[in-house]
Design a protein around this motif. Sequence first.
Motif, PDB file in Angstrom:
ATOM      1  N   ARG A 118       0.852  -1.203   0.000  1.00  0.00           N
ATOM      2  CA  ARG A 118       0.000   0.000   0.000  1.00  0.00           C
ATOM      3  C   ARG A 118       0.882   1.246   0.000  1.00  0.00           C
ATOM      4  O   ARG A 118       1.644   1.487   0.956  1.00  0.00           O
ATOM      5  CB  ARG A 118      -0.925  -0.005   1.218  1.00  0.00           C
ATOM      6  CG  ARG A 118      -1.897   1.149   1.208  1.00  0.00           C
ATOM      7  CD  ARG A 118      -2.969   1.023   2.298  1.00  0.00           C
ATOM      8  NE  ARG A 118      -3.836   2.162   2.267  1.00  0.00           N
ATOM      9  CZ  ARG A 118      -4.176   2.881   3.336  1.00  0.00           C
ATOM     10  NH1 ARG A 118      -3.771   2.528   4.546  1.00  0.00           N
ATOM     11  NH2 ARG A 118      -4.963   3.936   3.220  1.00  0.00           N
ATOM     12  N   TRP A 119       0.778   2.030  -1.074  1.00  0.00           N
ATOM     13  CA  TRP A 119       1.613   3.215  -1.262  1.00  0.00           C
ATOM     14  C   TRP A 119       0.754   4.431  -1.561  1.00  0.00           C
ATOM     15  O   TRP A 119      -0.306   4.296  -2.175  1.00  0.00           O
ATOM     16  CB  TRP A 119       2.560   3.005  -2.454  1.00  0.00           C
ATOM     17  CG  TRP A 119       3.438   1.805  -2.367  1.00  0.00           C
ATOM     18  CD1 TRP A 119       3.074   0.488  -2.535  1.00  0.00           C
ATOM     19  CD2 TRP A 119       4.850   1.786  -2.114  1.00  0.00           C
ATOM     20  NE1 TRP A 119       4.171  -0.325  -2.397  1.00  0.00           N
ATOM     21  CE2 TRP A 119       5.282   0.446  -2.145  1.00  0.00           C
ATOM     22  CE3 TRP A 119       5.803   2.800  -1.873  1.00  0.00           C
ATOM     23  CZ2 TRP A 119       6.607   0.076  -1.946  1.00  0.00           C
ATOM     24  CZ3 TRP A 119       7.122   2.425  -1.680  1.00  0.00           C
ATOM     25  CH2 TRP A 119       7.515   1.078  -1.716  1.00  0.00           C
ATOM     26  N   TRP A 120       1.223   5.599  -1.124  1.00  0.00           N
ATOM     27  CA  TRP A 120       0.618   6.861  -1.545  1.00  0.00           C
ATOM     28  C   TRP A 120       1.670   7.634  -2.330  1.00  0.00           C
ATOM     29  O   TRP A 120       2.809   7.780  -1.846  1.00  0.00           O
ATOM     30  CB  TRP A 120       0.175   7.705  -0.339  1.00  0.00           C
ATOM     31  CG  TRP A 120      -1.145   7.286   0.231  1.00  0.00           C
ATOM     32  CD1 TRP A 120      -1.997   6.337  -0.244  1.00  0.00           C
ATOM     33  CD2 TRP A 120      -1.761   7.821   1.418  1.00  0.00           C
ATOM     34  NE1 TRP A 120      -3.113   6.234   0.563  1.00  0.00           N
ATOM     35  CE2 TRP A 120      -2.993   7.138   1.588  1.00  0.00           C
ATOM     36  CE3 TRP A 120      -1.409   8.809   2.341  1.00  0.00           C
ATOM     37  CZ2 TRP A 120      -3.863   7.414   2.653  1.00  0.00           C
ATOM     38  CZ3 TRP A 120      -2.267   9.074   3.399  1.00  0.00           C
ATOM     39  CH2 TRP A 120      -3.496   8.388   3.547  1.00  0.00           C
ATOM     40  N   ILE A 121       1.262   8.086  -3.499  1.00  0.00           N
ATOM     41  CA  ILE A 121       2.131   8.967  -4.275  1.00  0.00           C
ATOM     42  C   ILE A 121       1.533  10.366  -4.126  1.00  0.00           C
ATOM     43  O   ILE A 121       0.443  10.639  -4.621  1.00  0.00           O
ATOM     44  CB  ILE A 121       2.183   8.537  -5.759  1.00  0.00           C
ATOM     45  CG1 ILE A 121       2.541   7.044  -5.869  1.00  0.00           C
ATOM     46  CG2 ILE A 121       3.188   9.390  -6.515  1.00  0.00           C
ATOM     47  CD1 ILE A 121       2.632   6.530  -7.305  1.00  0.00           C
ATOM     48  N   SER A 122       2.236  11.234  -3.397  1.00  0.00           N
ATOM     49  CA  SER A 122       1.724  12.568  -3.096  1.00  0.00           C
ATOM     50  C   SER A 122       2.189  13.513  -4.194  1.00  0.00           C
ATOM     51  O   SER A 122       3.311  14.029  -4.163  1.00  0.00           O
ATOM     52  CB  SER A 122       2.237  13.010  -1.720  1.00  0.00           C
ATOM     53  OG  SER A 122       1.634  14.223  -1.347  1.00  0.00           O
ATOM     54  N   VAL A 123       1.311  13.705  -5.176  1.00  0.00           N
ATOM     55  CA  VAL A 123       1.763  14.258  -6.454  1.00  0.00           C
ATOM     56  C   VAL A 123       1.763  15.780  -6.557  1.00  0.00           C
ATOM     57  O   VAL A 123       0.940  16.475  -5.967  1.00  0.00           O
ATOM     58  CB  VAL A 123       0.947  13.681  -7.645  1.00  0.00           C
ATOM     59  CG1 VAL A 123       1.206  12.182  -7.767  1.00  0.00           C
ATOM     60  CG2 VAL A 123      -0.546  13.957  -7.519  1.00  0.00           C
ATOM     61  N   ALA A 124       2.708  16.260  -7.384  1.00  0.00           N
ATOM     62  CA  ALA A 124       2.710  17.637  -7.859  1.00  0.00           C
ATOM     63  C   ALA A 124       1.707  17.712  -9.019  1.00  0.00           C
ATOM     64  O   ALA A 124       0.999  16.743  -9.293  1.00  0.00           O
ATOM     65  CB  ALA A 124       4.116  18.026  -8.300  1.00  0.00           C
ATOM     66  N   ASP A 125       1.685  18.855  -9.703  1.00  0.00           N
ATOM     67  CA  ASP A 125       0.605  19.118 -10.639  1.00  0.00           C
ATOM     68  C   ASP A 125       0.735  18.432 -12.001  1.00  0.00           C
ATOM     69  O   ASP A 125       1.149  19.047 -12.981  1.00  0.00           O
ATOM     70  CB  ASP A 125       0.485  20.641 -10.835  1.00  0.00           C
ATOM     71  CG  ASP A 125      -0.722  21.018 -11.673  1.00  0.00           C
ATOM     72  OD1 ASP A 125      -1.709  20.267 -11.661  1.00  0.00           O
ATOM     73  OD2 ASP A 125      -0.666  22.059 -12.352  1.00  0.00           O
ATOM     74  N   SER A 126       0.415  17.150 -12.064  1.00  0.00           N
ATOM     75  CA  SER A 126       0.210  16.438 -13.338  1.00  0.00           C
ATOM     76  C   SER A 126      -0.554  15.165 -13.034  1.00  0.00           C
ATOM     77  O   SER A 126      -0.559  14.691 -11.890  1.00  0.00           O
ATOM     78  CB  SER A 126       1.538  16.132 -14.035  1.00  0.00           C
ATOM     79  OG  SER A 126       2.202  15.051 -13.428  1.00  0.00           O
ATOM     80  N   ASP A 127      -1.189  14.595 -14.075  1.00  0.00           N
ATOM     81  CA  ASP A 127      -2.149  13.509 -13.845  1.00  0.00           C
ATOM     82  C   ASP A 127      -1.489  12.131 -13.731  1.00  0.00           C
ATOM     83  O   ASP A 127      -1.698  11.255 -14.582  1.00  0.00           O
ATOM     84  CB  ASP A 127      -3.214  13.520 -14.942  1.00  0.00           C
ATOM     85  CG  ASP A 127      -4.028  14.803 -14.898  1.00  0.00           C
ATOM     86  OD1 ASP A 127      -4.560  15.115 -13.822  1.00  0.00           O
ATOM     87  OD2 ASP A 127      -4.093  15.509 -15.919  1.00  0.00           O
ATOM     88  N   VAL A 128      -0.749  11.951 -12.659  1.00  0.00           N
ATOM     89  CA  VAL A 128      -0.037  10.696 -12.415  1.00  0.00           C
ATOM     90  C   VAL A 128      -1.000   9.510 -12.353  1.00  0.00           C
ATOM     91  O   VAL A 128      -0.658   8.399 -12.773  1.00  0.00           O
ATOM     92  CB  VAL A 128       0.784  10.802 -11.109  1.00  0.00           C
ATOM     93  CG1 VAL A 128       1.341   9.454 -10.693  1.00  0.00           C
ATOM     94  CG2 VAL A 128       1.915  11.806 -11.279  1.00  0.00           C
ATOM     95  N   ILE A 129      -2.203   9.749 -11.867  1.00  0.00           N
ATOM     96  CA  ILE A 129      -3.142   8.624 -11.713  1.00  0.00           C
ATOM     97  C   ILE A 129      -3.448   7.976 -13.070  1.00  0.00           C
ATOM     98  O   ILE A 129      -3.547   6.748 -13.170  1.00  0.00           O
ATOM     99  CB  ILE A 129      -4.434   9.063 -10.976  1.00  0.00           C
ATOM    100  CG1 ILE A 129      -5.259   7.828 -10.598  1.00  0.00           C
ATOM    101  CG2 ILE A 129      -5.239  10.072 -11.781  1.00  0.00           C
ATOM    102  CD1 ILE A 129      -6.363   8.099  -9.586  1.00  0.00           C
ATOM    103  N   LEU A 130      -3.540   8.785 -14.114  1.00  0.00           N
ATOM    104  CA  LEU A 130      -3.835   8.233 -15.440  1.00  0.00           C
ATOM    105  C   LEU A 130      -2.641   7.444 -15.971  1.00  0.00           C
ATOM    106  O   LEU A 130      -2.800   6.383 -16.587  1.00  0.00           O
ATOM    107  CB  LEU A 130      -4.203   9.364 -16.420  1.00  0.00           C
ATOM    108  CG  LEU A 130      -5.368  10.251 -15.996  1.00  0.00           C
ATOM    109  CD1 LEU A 130      -5.639  11.313 -17.056  1.00  0.00           C
ATOM    110  CD2 LEU A 130      -6.621   9.414 -15.747  1.00  0.00           C
TER     111      LEU A 130
END
Length: 369
Positions: A118-130
Amino acid sequence: MKIFSIAKSRRLRSSPYTSRIEKQGVTAYTAYNHMLLPSAFGSIEDSCDHLKKNVQIWDVAGERQVEIIGNDSSKLVQLMTCRDLSKSKDGRCYYCPIIDDKGGLINDPIILRLNINRWWISVADSDVILFAKGLAIGKKFDVEISEPDVNILAVQGPKSFKLMENVFGNEITKLKFFGFDYFEFKGTRHLIAQSGWSKQGGYEIYVENTNSGLELYDYLFEAGKEFDVKPGCPNLIERIESGLLSYGNDMDNNDNPFECGFDKFINLDSDIVFLGKENLKKIKLDGIKRKLMGVQIDAKEINVSGSIDLNDENNLKIGELRSGCYSPHFGKVLGIAMMKKPFWEVSQIVKIQINNQTFDGKVCDLPFI
Ligand code: THG
Protein backbone atom coordinates in the motif's frame (compact mmCIF):
# COMPACT_ATOMS: atom_id res chain seq x y z
CA MET A 1 -2.65 45.79 -11.49
CA LYS A 2 -6.01 44.62 -12.76
CA ILE A 3 -7.68 42.12 -10.44
CA PHE A 4 -9.54 39.16 -11.91
CA SER A 5 -11.48 36.55 -10.01
CA ILE A 6 -11.43 32.84 -10.57
CA ALA A 7 -14.58 31.08 -11.83
CA LYS A 8 -15.31 28.12 -9.61
CA SER A 9 -16.84 24.94 -10.91
CA ARG A 10 -16.92 21.23 -10.23
CA ARG A 11 -13.86 20.81 -12.46
CA LEU A 12 -11.80 23.20 -10.34
CA ARG A 13 -12.31 21.48 -7.05
CA SER A 14 -12.53 23.20 -3.67
CA SER A 15 -11.00 21.66 -0.55
CA PRO A 16 -12.71 21.07 2.80
CA TYR A 17 -10.77 24.09 4.09
CA THR A 18 -11.75 26.51 1.28
CA SER A 19 -14.59 28.21 3.18
CA ARG A 20 -12.27 28.70 6.16
CA ILE A 21 -9.38 30.24 4.21
CA GLU A 22 -11.82 32.55 2.44
CA LYS A 23 -13.01 33.85 5.81
CA GLN A 24 -9.36 34.19 6.81
CA GLY A 25 -8.40 36.39 3.87
CA VAL A 26 -7.00 34.33 1.00
CA THR A 27 -6.29 36.79 -1.86
CA ALA A 28 -5.12 34.54 -4.73
CA TYR A 29 -5.44 30.98 -5.92
CA THR A 30 -3.64 28.83 -8.41
CA ALA A 31 -4.95 25.56 -9.87
CA TYR A 32 -3.13 22.41 -8.77
CA ASN A 33 -4.24 18.90 -9.66
CA HIS A 34 -7.57 20.39 -10.78
CA MET A 35 -8.04 21.89 -7.31
CA LEU A 36 -7.88 25.34 -5.74
CA LEU A 37 -4.50 25.93 -4.10
CA PRO A 38 -4.15 29.22 -2.21
CA SER A 39 -1.17 31.26 -3.42
CA ALA A 40 -1.42 34.45 -1.34
CA PHE A 41 -2.87 35.91 1.83
CA GLY A 42 -2.06 39.56 1.11
CA SER A 43 1.62 40.47 0.72
CA ILE A 44 3.86 37.47 -0.06
CA GLU A 45 6.82 39.43 1.37
CA ASP A 46 5.06 39.75 4.73
CA SER A 47 3.97 36.09 4.63
CA CYS A 48 7.54 34.99 3.86
CA ASP A 49 8.86 36.98 6.79
CA HIS A 50 6.17 35.55 9.09
CA LEU A 51 6.83 31.98 7.92
CA LYS A 52 10.53 32.30 8.76
CA LYS A 53 9.77 33.40 12.33
CA ASN A 54 6.52 31.82 13.43
CA VAL A 55 4.08 29.13 12.31
CA GLN A 56 1.51 28.92 9.54
CA ILE A 57 -1.31 26.53 8.66
CA TRP A 58 -1.59 25.75 4.93
CA ASP A 59 -4.42 24.22 2.91
CA VAL A 60 -2.37 22.04 0.55
CA ALA A 61 -5.19 19.61 -0.26
CA GLY A 62 -4.13 20.04 -3.92
CA GLU A 63 -1.21 17.74 -3.16
CA ARG A 64 -3.39 14.72 -4.02
CA GLN A 65 -2.62 11.13 -3.17
CA VAL A 66 -2.52 8.41 -5.78
CA GLU A 67 -3.13 5.28 -3.75
CA ILE A 68 -1.73 2.03 -5.11
CA ILE A 69 -2.83 -1.13 -3.32
CA GLY A 70 -2.26 -4.78 -4.17
CA ASN A 71 0.20 -7.59 -4.76
CA ASP A 72 1.93 -5.77 -7.62
CA SER A 73 1.87 -2.32 -5.99
CA SER A 74 5.63 -2.25 -5.22
CA LYS A 75 6.39 -3.35 -8.76
CA LEU A 76 4.21 -0.59 -10.22
CA VAL A 77 5.60 2.14 -7.94
CA GLN A 78 9.17 1.10 -8.78
CA LEU A 79 8.35 0.97 -12.49
CA MET A 80 7.44 4.67 -12.34
CA THR A 81 10.52 6.02 -10.56
CA CYS A 82 14.26 6.00 -11.18
CA ARG A 83 14.89 6.10 -7.42
CA ASP A 84 15.70 2.67 -5.96
CA LEU A 85 12.91 1.81 -3.52
CA SER A 86 14.04 -1.79 -2.90
CA LYS A 87 15.34 -0.88 0.55
CA SER A 88 12.46 1.46 1.41
CA LYS A 89 10.73 1.13 4.77
CA ASP A 90 7.17 1.43 6.06
CA GLY A 91 6.55 4.83 7.63
CA ARG A 92 9.01 6.71 5.42
CA CYS A 93 8.60 9.35 2.70
CA TYR A 94 10.75 9.34 -0.44
CA TYR A 95 11.20 12.24 -2.87
CA CYS A 96 11.11 10.51 -6.27
CA PRO A 97 11.29 11.68 -9.86
CA ILE A 98 8.61 9.91 -11.93
CA ILE A 99 9.71 9.50 -15.52
CA ASP A 100 8.37 8.14 -18.80
CA ASP A 101 9.98 5.65 -21.20
CA LYS A 102 12.07 8.41 -22.82
CA GLY A 103 13.35 9.65 -19.46
CA GLY A 104 11.13 12.74 -19.50
CA LEU A 105 9.90 13.94 -16.12
CA ILE A 106 6.23 13.20 -15.38
CA ASN A 107 6.13 14.44 -11.78
CA ASP A 108 8.31 14.86 -8.67
CA PRO A 109 6.14 13.48 -5.84
CA ILE A 110 6.81 12.38 -2.33
CA ILE A 111 6.11 8.64 -2.15
CA LEU A 112 4.88 7.23 1.17
CA ARG A 113 5.25 3.56 1.92
CA LEU A 114 2.27 2.73 4.17
CA ASN A 115 3.18 -0.95 3.85
CA ILE A 116 4.72 -3.13 1.17
CA ASN A 117 1.33 -3.51 -0.57
CA ARG A 118 0.00 0.00 0.00
CA TRP A 119 1.61 3.21 -1.26
CA TRP A 120 0.62 6.86 -1.55
CA ILE A 121 2.13 8.97 -4.28
CA SER A 122 1.72 12.57 -3.10
CA VAL A 123 1.76 14.26 -6.45
CA ALA A 124 2.71 17.64 -7.86
CA ASP A 125 0.60 19.12 -10.64
CA SER A 126 0.21 16.44 -13.34
CA ASP A 127 -2.15 13.51 -13.85
CA VAL A 128 -0.04 10.70 -12.41
CA ILE A 129 -3.14 8.62 -11.71
CA LEU A 130 -3.84 8.23 -15.44
CA PHE A 131 -0.21 7.28 -16.13
CA ALA A 132 -0.34 4.71 -13.31
CA LYS A 133 -3.62 3.25 -14.53
CA GLY A 134 -2.32 3.00 -18.09
CA LEU A 135 0.76 1.13 -16.95
CA ALA A 136 -1.21 -1.19 -14.68
CA ILE A 137 -3.64 -2.04 -17.49
CA GLY A 138 -0.85 -2.61 -20.02
CA LYS A 139 1.17 -4.77 -17.63
CA LYS A 140 -1.90 -6.59 -16.26
CA PHE A 141 -0.76 -5.77 -12.74
CA ASP A 142 -2.77 -6.90 -9.72
CA VAL A 143 -3.36 -3.42 -8.25
CA GLU A 144 -6.10 -1.01 -7.33
CA ILE A 145 -5.44 2.63 -8.10
CA SER A 146 -7.52 5.49 -6.71
CA GLU A 147 -7.44 9.04 -5.46
CA PRO A 148 -8.57 8.75 -1.84
CA ASP A 149 -10.25 11.66 -0.05
CA VAL A 150 -7.08 12.86 1.69
CA ASN A 151 -6.66 16.59 2.26
CA ILE A 152 -3.28 17.67 3.58
CA LEU A 153 -2.90 20.41 6.15
CA ALA A 154 0.67 21.65 6.42
CA VAL A 155 1.94 23.21 9.64
CA GLN A 156 5.10 25.10 8.69
CA GLY A 157 7.61 27.39 10.36
CA PRO A 158 10.06 27.21 13.29
CA LYS A 159 7.28 27.34 15.88
CA SER A 160 5.41 24.42 14.27
CA PHE A 161 7.35 21.97 16.45
CA LYS A 162 6.14 23.48 19.72
CA LEU A 163 2.59 23.93 18.43
CA MET A 164 2.34 20.33 17.23
CA GLU A 165 3.80 19.05 20.50
CA ASN A 166 1.11 20.99 22.39
CA VAL A 167 -1.64 19.52 20.19
CA PHE A 168 -0.43 15.92 19.70
CA GLY A 169 1.81 15.37 22.71
CA ASN A 170 5.49 14.69 23.21
CA GLU A 171 5.48 11.55 20.99
CA ILE A 172 5.45 13.70 17.86
CA THR A 173 8.85 15.20 18.67
CA LYS A 174 10.38 11.77 17.98
CA LEU A 175 9.33 11.88 14.33
CA LYS A 176 12.34 12.22 12.03
CA PHE A 177 12.50 14.28 8.82
CA PHE A 178 10.49 12.45 6.13
CA GLY A 179 9.25 9.93 8.68
CA PHE A 180 5.52 9.51 9.36
CA ASP A 181 3.28 7.89 11.90
CA TYR A 182 -0.26 8.07 13.25
CA PHE A 183 -1.14 10.52 16.04
CA GLU A 184 -4.42 11.02 17.80
CA PHE A 185 -6.53 14.17 17.97
CA LYS A 186 -9.66 13.86 20.16
CA GLY A 187 -9.98 10.14 19.45
CA THR A 188 -9.25 10.24 15.70
CA ARG A 189 -5.96 9.02 14.23
CA HIS A 190 -4.19 11.17 11.66
CA LEU A 191 -1.19 10.28 9.52
CA ILE A 192 1.44 12.96 10.14
CA ALA A 193 4.80 13.34 8.40
CA GLN A 194 7.66 15.67 9.23
CA SER A 195 7.79 17.35 5.82
CA GLY A 196 6.42 20.27 3.85
CA TRP A 197 7.09 22.53 0.92
CA SER A 198 9.21 25.03 2.85
CA LYS A 199 12.63 24.80 4.44
CA GLN A 200 11.40 26.38 7.68
CA GLY A 201 10.56 23.02 9.23
CA GLY A 202 7.21 21.49 10.01
CA TYR A 203 4.66 18.78 9.47
CA GLU A 204 2.04 17.62 7.05
CA ILE A 205 -1.21 16.12 8.34
CA TYR A 206 -2.78 13.78 5.78
CA VAL A 207 -6.40 14.30 6.83
CA GLU A 208 -8.62 11.32 5.95
CA ASN A 209 -11.42 12.04 8.41
CA THR A 210 -12.69 15.40 7.16
CA ASN A 211 -14.85 16.19 10.20
CA SER A 212 -11.98 15.62 12.58
CA GLY A 213 -9.67 17.51 10.22
CA LEU A 214 -11.90 20.58 10.28
CA GLU A 215 -12.06 20.47 14.06
CA LEU A 216 -8.28 20.11 14.08
CA TYR A 217 -7.94 23.05 11.68
CA ASP A 218 -9.83 25.31 14.09
CA TYR A 219 -8.01 23.89 17.10
CA LEU A 220 -4.59 24.60 15.54
CA PHE A 221 -5.55 28.26 15.24
CA GLU A 222 -6.73 28.35 18.88
CA ALA A 223 -3.65 26.57 20.24
CA GLY A 224 -1.41 28.55 17.89
CA LYS A 225 -2.39 31.97 19.24
CA GLU A 226 0.59 32.03 21.61
CA PHE A 227 2.88 31.43 18.58
CA ASP A 228 1.25 34.09 16.38
CA VAL A 229 -0.13 31.44 14.02
CA LYS A 230 -1.41 32.69 10.65
CA PRO A 231 -3.02 31.09 7.60
CA GLY A 232 -0.54 30.70 4.77
CA CYS A 233 0.33 28.75 1.66
CA PRO A 234 3.41 27.66 -0.27
CA ASN A 235 5.34 30.91 -0.51
CA LEU A 236 6.95 31.85 -3.84
CA ILE A 237 9.83 33.77 -2.23
CA GLU A 238 10.66 31.19 0.43
CA ARG A 239 10.47 28.24 -1.96
CA ILE A 240 12.74 29.91 -4.52
CA GLU A 241 15.28 30.98 -1.88
CA SER A 242 15.20 27.36 -0.64
CA GLY A 243 15.49 25.89 -4.14
CA LEU A 244 12.30 23.82 -3.88
CA LEU A 245 11.36 22.97 -7.45
CA SER A 246 7.83 23.32 -8.82
CA TYR A 247 6.73 20.83 -11.50
CA GLY A 248 5.11 22.61 -14.45
CA ASN A 249 7.00 25.79 -13.63
CA ASP A 250 10.67 24.89 -13.26
CA MET A 251 10.53 21.58 -15.12
CA ASP A 252 8.12 19.51 -17.16
CA ASN A 253 7.90 16.45 -19.44
CA ASN A 254 10.44 17.96 -21.87
CA ASP A 255 13.16 17.85 -19.20
CA ASN A 256 15.01 14.84 -17.84
CA PRO A 257 15.91 14.29 -14.18
CA PHE A 258 19.66 14.92 -14.75
CA GLU A 259 18.85 18.36 -16.18
CA CYS A 260 16.83 19.05 -13.03
CA GLY A 261 19.66 18.17 -10.66
CA PHE A 262 17.99 14.99 -9.39
CA ASP A 263 21.21 12.95 -9.75
CA LYS A 264 21.06 11.58 -6.21
CA PHE A 265 17.59 10.17 -6.86
CA ILE A 266 18.63 8.31 -10.04
CA ASN A 267 19.84 4.74 -9.43
CA LEU A 268 21.08 3.16 -12.65
CA ASP A 269 23.42 0.56 -11.16
CA SER A 270 21.09 -1.77 -9.26
CA ASP A 271 18.90 -4.36 -11.02
CA ILE A 272 15.59 -2.63 -10.28
CA VAL A 273 13.16 -2.29 -13.20
CA PHE A 274 11.82 1.13 -14.15
CA LEU A 275 10.67 2.91 -17.30
CA GLY A 276 13.25 4.92 -19.20
CA LYS A 277 16.24 3.22 -17.52
CA GLU A 278 18.11 2.56 -20.78
CA ASN A 279 17.46 6.09 -22.01
CA LEU A 280 18.68 7.57 -18.73
CA LYS A 281 21.88 5.51 -19.05
CA LYS A 282 22.37 6.95 -22.52
CA ILE A 283 21.65 10.49 -21.34
CA LYS A 284 24.19 10.03 -18.55
CA LEU A 285 26.82 8.69 -20.97
CA ASP A 286 26.26 11.45 -23.55
CA GLY A 287 26.12 14.15 -20.87
CA ILE A 288 23.37 16.75 -20.52
CA LYS A 289 23.25 19.92 -22.59
CA ARG A 290 21.34 22.14 -20.16
CA LYS A 291 20.75 22.34 -16.45
CA LEU A 292 18.53 24.04 -13.88
CA MET A 293 20.45 26.71 -12.01
CA GLY A 294 19.81 29.72 -9.83
CA VAL A 295 20.14 33.25 -11.15
CA GLN A 296 20.46 36.48 -9.19
CA ILE A 297 19.33 39.59 -11.05
CA ASP A 298 19.93 43.22 -10.04
CA ALA A 299 16.27 44.18 -10.35
CA LYS A 300 13.55 45.17 -7.92
CA GLU A 301 10.65 43.23 -9.38
CA ILE A 302 9.71 40.54 -11.85
CA ASN A 303 6.56 38.74 -12.90
CA VAL A 304 7.20 35.40 -14.57
CA SER A 305 4.35 33.92 -16.56
CA GLY A 306 5.56 31.60 -19.26
CA SER A 307 9.34 31.91 -19.40
CA ILE A 308 11.75 34.75 -20.06
CA ASP A 309 14.87 34.52 -22.24
CA LEU A 310 18.26 34.97 -20.64
CA ASN A 311 20.90 36.33 -23.04
CA ASP A 312 24.65 36.83 -23.05
CA GLU A 313 26.47 40.13 -23.82
CA ASN A 314 25.91 39.55 -27.55
CA ASN A 315 22.18 39.09 -27.08
CA LEU A 316 22.33 35.36 -27.82
CA LYS A 317 19.96 33.16 -25.85
CA ILE A 318 21.82 31.12 -23.24
CA GLY A 319 18.95 30.03 -21.04
CA GLU A 320 15.41 30.66 -19.90
CA LEU A 321 14.05 31.88 -16.62
CA ARG A 322 11.17 29.69 -15.45
CA SER A 323 10.34 31.10 -11.99
CA GLY A 324 11.38 34.27 -10.27
CA CYS A 325 10.54 36.78 -7.56
CA TYR A 326 12.05 39.68 -5.70
CA SER A 327 13.68 38.52 -2.48
CA PRO A 328 13.80 41.16 0.24
CA HIS A 329 16.48 39.08 2.02
CA PHE A 330 18.86 39.27 -0.99
CA GLY A 331 17.68 42.67 -2.23
CA LYS A 332 17.57 41.17 -5.71
CA VAL A 333 15.41 39.11 -8.01
CA LEU A 334 16.08 35.39 -7.60
CA GLY A 335 15.18 32.97 -10.32
CA ILE A 336 15.29 29.34 -11.39
CA ALA A 337 16.54 28.98 -14.94
CA MET A 338 17.28 26.24 -17.46
CA MET A 339 20.77 27.22 -18.65
CA LYS A 340 22.41 25.90 -21.81
CA LYS A 341 25.86 24.36 -21.66
CA PRO A 342 28.46 25.90 -21.15
CA PHE A 343 26.64 28.95 -19.78
CA TRP A 344 25.46 27.13 -16.65
CA GLU A 345 28.75 27.81 -14.84
CA VAL A 346 28.48 29.75 -11.58
CA SER A 347 29.16 33.50 -12.07
CA GLN A 348 28.18 33.41 -15.77
CA ILE A 349 26.75 36.86 -16.61
CA VAL A 350 23.17 36.94 -17.92
CA LYS A 351 21.13 39.81 -19.43
CA ILE A 352 17.37 39.94 -19.07
CA GLN A 353 14.67 42.29 -20.33
CA ILE A 354 12.05 43.27 -17.77
CA ASN A 355 9.43 45.85 -18.83
CA ASN A 356 11.65 46.91 -21.79
CA GLN A 357 14.64 47.57 -19.57
CA THR A 358 17.77 45.42 -19.56
CA PHE A 359 19.09 44.06 -16.25
CA ASP A 360 22.27 42.20 -15.35
CA GLY A 361 22.39 38.98 -13.42
CA LYS A 362 24.61 36.04 -12.69
CA VAL A 363 24.24 32.28 -12.47
CA CYS A 364 24.59 30.58 -9.09
CA ASP A 365 23.95 27.26 -7.38
CA LEU A 366 20.61 26.14 -5.91
CA PRO A 367 19.46 26.54 -3.22
CA PHE A 368 20.18 30.21 -2.65
CA ILE A 369 20.03 29.68 1.12
N1 THG B 1 4.31 17.59 0.31
C1 THG B 1 3.53 16.55 -0.08
N2 THG B 1 3.29 16.32 -1.36
C2 THG B 1 3.83 17.12 -2.30
C3 THG B 1 4.65 18.20 -1.96
C4 THG B 1 4.89 18.43 -0.59
N3 THG B 1 3.56 16.88 -3.60
C5 THG B 1 3.89 17.85 -4.57
C6 THG B 1 5.18 18.57 -4.31
N4 THG B 1 5.22 19.00 -2.91
C7 THG B 1 6.34 17.64 -4.58
N5 THG B 1 7.61 18.34 -4.64
C8 THG B 1 8.48 18.39 -3.58
C9 THG B 1 9.70 19.01 -3.75
C10 THG B 1 10.62 19.04 -2.72
C11 THG B 1 10.29 18.47 -1.50
C12 THG B 1 9.09 17.89 -1.33
C13 THG B 1 8.17 17.83 -2.37
C14 THG B 1 11.27 18.45 -0.36
N6 THG B 1 12.55 18.41 -0.64
C15 THG B 1 13.56 18.39 0.40
C16 THG B 1 14.74 19.23 -0.06
O1 THG B 1 14.82 19.55 -1.24
O2 THG B 1 15.54 19.58 0.78
C17 THG B 1 14.01 17.01 0.79
C18 THG B 1 14.30 16.08 -0.34
C19 THG B 1 15.06 14.84 0.11
O3 THG B 1 16.25 14.98 0.42
O4 THG B 1 14.50 13.72 0.14
O5 THG B 1 10.88 18.43 0.79
O6 THG B 1 5.58 19.38 -0.18
N7 THG B 1 3.01 15.76 0.83
